[in-house]
Design a protein around this motif. Structure first.
Motif, mmCIF file in Angstrom:
data_model
loop_
_atom_site.group_PDB
_atom_site.id
_atom_site.type_symbol
_atom_site.label_atom_id
_atom_site.label_comp_id
_atom_site.label_asym_id
_atom_site.label_seq_id
_atom_site.Cartn_x
_atom_site.Cartn_y
_atom_site.Cartn_z
ATOM 1 N N PHE A 171 0.850 -1.271 -0.072
ATOM 2 C CA PHE A 171 -0.182 0.006 -0.055
ATOM 3 C C PHE A 171 0.853 1.211 -0.059
ATOM 4 C CE2 PHE A 171 0.657 -1.151 4.562
ATOM 5 C CZ PHE A 171 0.797 0.105 5.144
ATOM 6 N N ALA A 172 0.194 2.437 -0.390
ATOM 7 C CA ALA A 172 0.931 3.489 -0.390
ATOM 8 C C ALA A 172 0.272 4.781 0.473
ATOM 9 C CB ALA A 172 0.856 4.245 -1.930
ATOM 10 N N THR A 173 1.073 5.416 1.034
ATOM 11 C CA THR A 173 0.693 6.505 1.984
ATOM 12 C C THR A 173 1.289 7.902 1.369
ATOM 13 O OG1 THR A 173 2.396 6.473 3.648
ATOM 14 C CG2 THR A 173 0.267 5.040 4.067
ATOM 15 N N CYS A 174 0.675 9.204 1.613
ATOM 16 C CA CYS A 174 1.264 10.283 1.370
ATOM 17 C C CYS A 174 1.015 11.357 2.567
ATOM 18 C CB CYS A 174 0.332 10.808 0.081
ATOM 19 S SG CYS A 174 -1.012 11.196 0.357
ATOM 20 N N GLY A 175 1.847 12.285 2.455
ATOM 21 C CA GLY A 175 1.796 13.258 3.512
ATOM 22 C C GLY A 175 3.259 14.304 3.138
ATOM 23 N N HIS A 176 4.217 14.012 3.636
ATOM 24 C CA HIS A 176 5.244 14.848 3.448
ATOM 25 C C HIS A 176 6.166 14.281 2.302
ATOM 26 C CE1 HIS A 176 8.886 17.276 4.077
ATOM 27 N NE2 HIS A 176 9.666 16.040 4.055
ATOM 28 N N GLN A 177 5.796 13.118 2.058
ATOM 29 C CA GLN A 177 6.398 12.270 0.718
ATOM 30 C C GLN A 177 5.582 11.098 0.575
ATOM 31 O OE1 GLN A 177 10.251 11.445 2.234
ATOM 32 N NE2 GLN A 177 9.715 9.688 3.430
ATOM 33 N N VAL A 178 5.499 10.320 -0.601
ATOM 34 C CA VAL A 178 4.752 9.181 -1.005
ATOM 35 C C VAL A 178 5.676 8.001 -0.454
ATOM 36 C CG1 VAL A 178 3.941 7.673 -2.885
ATOM 37 C CG2 VAL A 178 3.617 10.221 -2.916
ATOM 38 N N ASP A 179 5.091 7.332 0.516
ATOM 39 C CA ASP A 179 5.815 6.065 0.908
ATOM 40 C C ASP A 179 5.029 4.652 0.565
ATOM 41 O OD1 ASP A 179 7.760 7.409 2.599
ATOM 42 O OD2 ASP A 179 6.178 7.625 4.106
ATOM 43 N N ILE A 180 5.889 3.847 -0.009
ATOM 44 C CA ILE A 180 5.470 2.537 -0.337
ATOM 45 C C ILE A 180 5.776 1.397 0.638
ATOM 46 C CG2 ILE A 180 5.358 0.839 -2.023
ATOM 47 C CD1 ILE A 180 4.621 3.482 -3.224
ATOM 48 N N TRP A 181 4.620 0.756 1.175
ATOM 49 C CA TRP A 181 5.084 -0.313 2.466
ATOM 50 C C TRP A 181 4.477 -1.493 1.956
ATOM 51 C CZ3 TRP A 181 5.990 2.387 7.396
ATOM 52 C CH2 TRP A 181 5.822 3.513 7.208
ATOM 53 N N ASN A 182 5.333 -2.600 2.705
ATOM 54 C CA ASN A 182 4.612 -3.783 2.590
ATOM 55 C C ASN A 182 4.001 -4.166 3.842
ATOM 56 O OD1 ASN A 182 4.643 -6.887 3.161
ATOM 57 N ND2 ASN A 182 6.040 -6.662 1.274
#
Length: 445
Positions: A171-182
């Motif tokens: 999944f991907a989250t966004c805020g200060h940057q776009v993070d891709i997580w397992n």
């Protein structure tokens, strides 16, 4: 010797039961039907009038939240289940058939900024103002168990949006940057950034699943490729884009909801100008969602209304509003293409029909055939002035009507000023710019 025998097939003219209509043989030779077009015109006119008579799009209101509804998510397996997150950190699961809340949980402290479901439908993710990403089971806790997330990820900054991959546990989250997580790890697989401002929304492409799009508060729309862990392209518009949505049928097409009251449909391969500018709202557009067919999308606006746009048209075919509805923050089109859900400031989720005059329930074959015939007639005569006027007419709240009138005057004044400037300038010094190119500042690769 040739003998021509008259033969009649009983299936062509005999009724199966007494209730059946008499079968009449029809000769399709147009010379035998000289008044067919006038007759069909009258039928199309009546069908259009009846459409407006039976246009009752509002179905139900789902009450229960104690604060404004900030985000919603659809269940990937169940049509009747929808999730909603509120500004007080509360998440609710709703059963649309019974129109009641089936589960409530206090997910975050502060706003629930975003939520998404896992592709298998067994769990869902939420992000909030408390700098956490939480993973929850879709089923409620068993008797005696506490309501707790499966696991929690603590972040360094506030997360403003989340979206899940459609096939993999990523999944991907966004805020200060776009993070891709397992899903199994507490640190991101990779972080993507291009610019310094906060990112308000991130969305996975439903077809090319390694592509992501994000909207930042520095007026950017940035496209990323997850495989290369890098940003691909960036388009800068005149004003900030609040969110975007990918077309579920065409891999390269996405629509962006902008602060300048417009929506822009782009082809990601040619970002120098949008394919279409959709201009009907009179205030900032806050959310957008595509229908499963990819032919239409619905937009939610700060002007207290939602509008349905065809992808290839600049103006909406439908506008929905109620007296009590306030600023509409989030909107979703259900996966069966029949209903629209919208969540607004005054703590309500409203359920609408996607086609305002559609008859709900089971239709018998004759009804279905009559409706299809009427639909074809309306399409055939849609450009006739009277039919066009009746089909387009909508009753709008006074505030929307007056603001739209004001915007028309301003647009006309700008156009007149530009014409005068071009008329009194050296030829070629004031270039003619199309409406599509006006709003694009730059495209970076």
């Amino acid at each position: 010797m040739k003998v021509k025998v008259l033969s009649r097939n009983p299936d062509d003219y005999v009724r199966e039961t007494k209730q059946d209509l008499q079968r009449v043989p029809r000769n399709y030779d147009p010379a035998l039907h000289p008044f067919e077009a006038p007759r069909e015109y009258v039928r199309a006119l009546n069908a259009t009038k009846l459409d407006r008579v039976f246009a009752k799009p509002f179905i139900a209101s789902l009450d229960g939240h104690r604060d404004g509804v900030n985000c919603m998510a659809k269940h990937p397996q169940s049509l009747s289940t929808v999730l909603s997150g509120a500004c007080d950190g509360e998440v609710r699961l709703w059963n649309l058939m019974k129109r009641e809340c089936i589960r409530t949980l206090q997910a975050h402290e502060g706003f629930v900024r975003g939520m998404c479901t896992r592709f298998c439908g067994t769990s869902f993710f939420t992000v909030g103002d408390d700098k956490t990403v939480k993973h929850w089971k879709m089923e409620g806790p068993a008797y005696g168990e506490q309501e707790e997330p499966i696991h929690t990820i603590l972040g360094k900054t506030v997360y403003t949006g989340i979206d899940h991959h459609l096939r993999e546990p990523v999944f991907a989250t966004c805020g200060h940057q776009v993070d891709i997580w397992n899903e199994q790890r507490t640190s991101p697989l990779c972080s993507l950034t291009w610019g310094v401002d906060s990112i308000s929304s991130v969305k996975f492409n439903p077809i090319e699943m390694y592509l992501l799009g994000s909207c930042a508060s520095d007026r950017n729309i940035v496209l990323y490729d997850m495989r290369q862990s890098t940003a691909l392209k960036k388009v800068i518009l005149d004003m900030r884009t609040n969110t975007l949505c990918w077309n579920p049928m065409e891999a390269f097409i996405f629509t962006a909801a902008n602060e300048d009251y417009n929506l822009y449909t782009f082809d990601m391969r040619f970002l120098d100008k949008p394919l279409m500018v959709h201009m009907d709202h009179v205030s900032a557009v806050l959310d957008v969602d595509y229908s499963p067919t990819g032919k239409e999308f619905v937009s939610a606006s700060f002007d207290k209304s939602i509008r349905i746009f065809p992808v290839d048209k600049g103006h909406s075919r439908e506008v929905y509003h109620t007296k009590r509805m306030q600023h509409v923050i989030t909107v979703k089109w259900t996966s069966d293409n029949k209903y629209i859900l919208c969540g607004s400031d005054e703590m309500n989720i409203r359920l609408w029909k996607a086609n305002a005059s559609e008859k709900l329930g089971v239709l018998n074959p004759r009804e279905k055939a009559a409706m299809q015939y009427n639909q074809k007639l309306k399409e055939k005569f849609q450009h006739h002035p009277q039919i066009k006027r009746i089909a387009r007419h909508r009753h709008l709240p006074k505030i929307i009507y007056s603001q739209a009138k004001e915007l028309r005057i301003m647009r006309e004044a700008r156009r007149r000023k530009e014409l005068n400037r071009r008329k009194h300038s050296k030829p070629g010094s004031v270039p003619l710019m199309s409406e599509k190119k006006k709003h694009i500042v730059a495209v970076l690769k």
